[in-house]
Design an enzyme around this catalytic site. Structure first.
Site, mmCIF file in Angstrom:
data_model
loop_
_atom_site.group_PDB
_atom_site.id
_atom_site.type_symbol
_atom_site.label_atom_id
_atom_site.label_comp_id
_atom_site.label_asym_id
_atom_site.label_seq_id
_atom_site.Cartn_x
_atom_site.Cartn_y
_atom_site.Cartn_z
ATOM 1 C CB THR A 75 -0.902 0.026 1.248
ATOM 2 O OG1 THR A 75 -1.632 -1.193 1.304
ATOM 3 C CG2 THR A 75 -1.867 1.198 1.197
ATOM 4 C CE LYS B 68 -5.137 -1.205 1.666
ATOM 5 N NZ LYS B 68 -5.385 -2.475 2.290
ATOM 6 C CE LYS C 91 1.512 2.247 4.081
ATOM 7 N NZ LYS C 91 2.188 1.019 3.697
#
Ligand code: NAD
Length: 290
Positions: free
Chosen positions: A87, A162, A237
């Site tokens: 990611t 995502k 994050k």
């Protein structure tokens, strides 16, 4: 296929192992970890990538991805695919793909959902960006490591999907937790709250499948003293990546911004580090109105 796998951490090691178990020839490299049995140990990222049909990266962030990509792209053959499953920020994914394609390689960004359990069980969901040629070449690998892969469009679109998903998740978890904390103070039993909301218009994945209240709804990290699960710092994050993307795209995301600030406070100034992201419920429950 001959596969180079770079980044053998919590997610990468079981993913590499599943590819090896399925009969692929996998060489792995990690700065800190040795590969699991069945995966050959390479001495560098470049050595893992040498002669590989597909080079998979599963790394902590975009800066590390950029530096590993610089190392591996020059040794990758024409038509080999650089498949990043980390990611990272959308900009890093797009830049790395551009460099790979300029060197005659194919590229795909395919971050995952499903966590460590999904990586071990081979049931991850991949959201992929990149060319149709790259997607079709790596699809058989998605089938081994996961249960579903969605081709979301050109490079960077996997990362876009995502972070949009996880921005919804962070915002929804906070909404669910603050509503439980309000219900507590109004004298409404948590089980009754669940019974109503889980079948009413306030329902969501965070309420119905991952309820943040211990002893209520299906088993979740709340029932295990908020051990992750999905750690609050990983949610932070992803929320930060959503805000970087929103800044770059000039998108107005006030709820995403508020969720980012709350998780930042929780992880960096309170006791959220190492806890599941649903531990926002005891946080709100222990507070008074600001
Ligand atoms: P991790 O920290 O366990 O693994 C990352 C690995 O990369 C480490 O073993 C580290 O030594 C290695 N590494 C760092 N720099 C390197 C370099 N230059 N060369 C080679 N290896 C290097 O992290 P993880 O939990 O496996 O997550 C990996 C990625 O997957 C992250 O981007 C994370 O956001 C994403 N992700 C994680 C989860 C999860 O539940 N853990 C879920 C979905 C997505």
């Amino acid at each position: 296929m001959k596969i180079g796998f770079i980044g053998l951490g919590n997610m990468g090691a079981p993913m590499a192992l599943n590819l090896a178990k399925a009969g692929h020839d996998v060489a792995g490299f990690d700065l800190a970890n040795t590969p699991p049995d069945g995966v050959a140990a390479a001495t560098s990222a470049a050595q893992a990538a040498q002669g590989a049909d597909v080079v998979i990266t599963m790394l902590p962030n975009g800066a590390i991805l950029r530096s590993v990509a610089q190392e591996v792209i020059p040794v990758m053959g024409p038509g080999a695919v650089l498949l990043d499953c980390s990611t990272v920020d959308v900009a890093a994914a797009r830049d790395v793909a551009e460099i790979a394609e300029a060197a005659g390689c194919l590229a795909a960004d395919a971050p995952v959902s499903g966590g460590i359990g999904g990586a071990a069980a081979g049931t991850l969901t991949f959201m992929a960006g990149g060319s149709a040629a790259a997607f079709s070449k790596v699809s058989p690998l998605f089938d081994i490591m996961g249960q579903k892969a969605v081709h979301c469009g050109p490079s960077g679109n996997g990362q876009a999907a995502k972070i949009c998903n996880n921005m919804i998740l962070g915002v929804t978890m906070i909404g669910t937790c603050e509503a439980f904390a309000l219900a507590d103070k109004l004298g409404l039993d948590r089980q009754k709250m669940f019974d109503v909301v889980s079948t009413s218009s306030g329902y969501s994945w965070t309420m119905n499948a991952y309820c943040p209240a211990p002893g209520v709804g299906p088993q979740s990290p709340a029932d295990n003293n908020y051990q992750p699960g999905f750690a609050a710092e990983l949610m932070l994050k992803d929320l930060r990546l959503s805000q970087m993307a929103a800044e770059a795209a000039d998108a107005d995301t006030p709820m995403g911004e508020a969720a980012t600030q709350l998780y930042e406070t929780f992880v960096e100034n309170e006791d959220g580090l190492g806890k599941d992201f649903s531990a926002m419920l005891p946080r709100f429950a222990s507070r008074r109105r600001a």
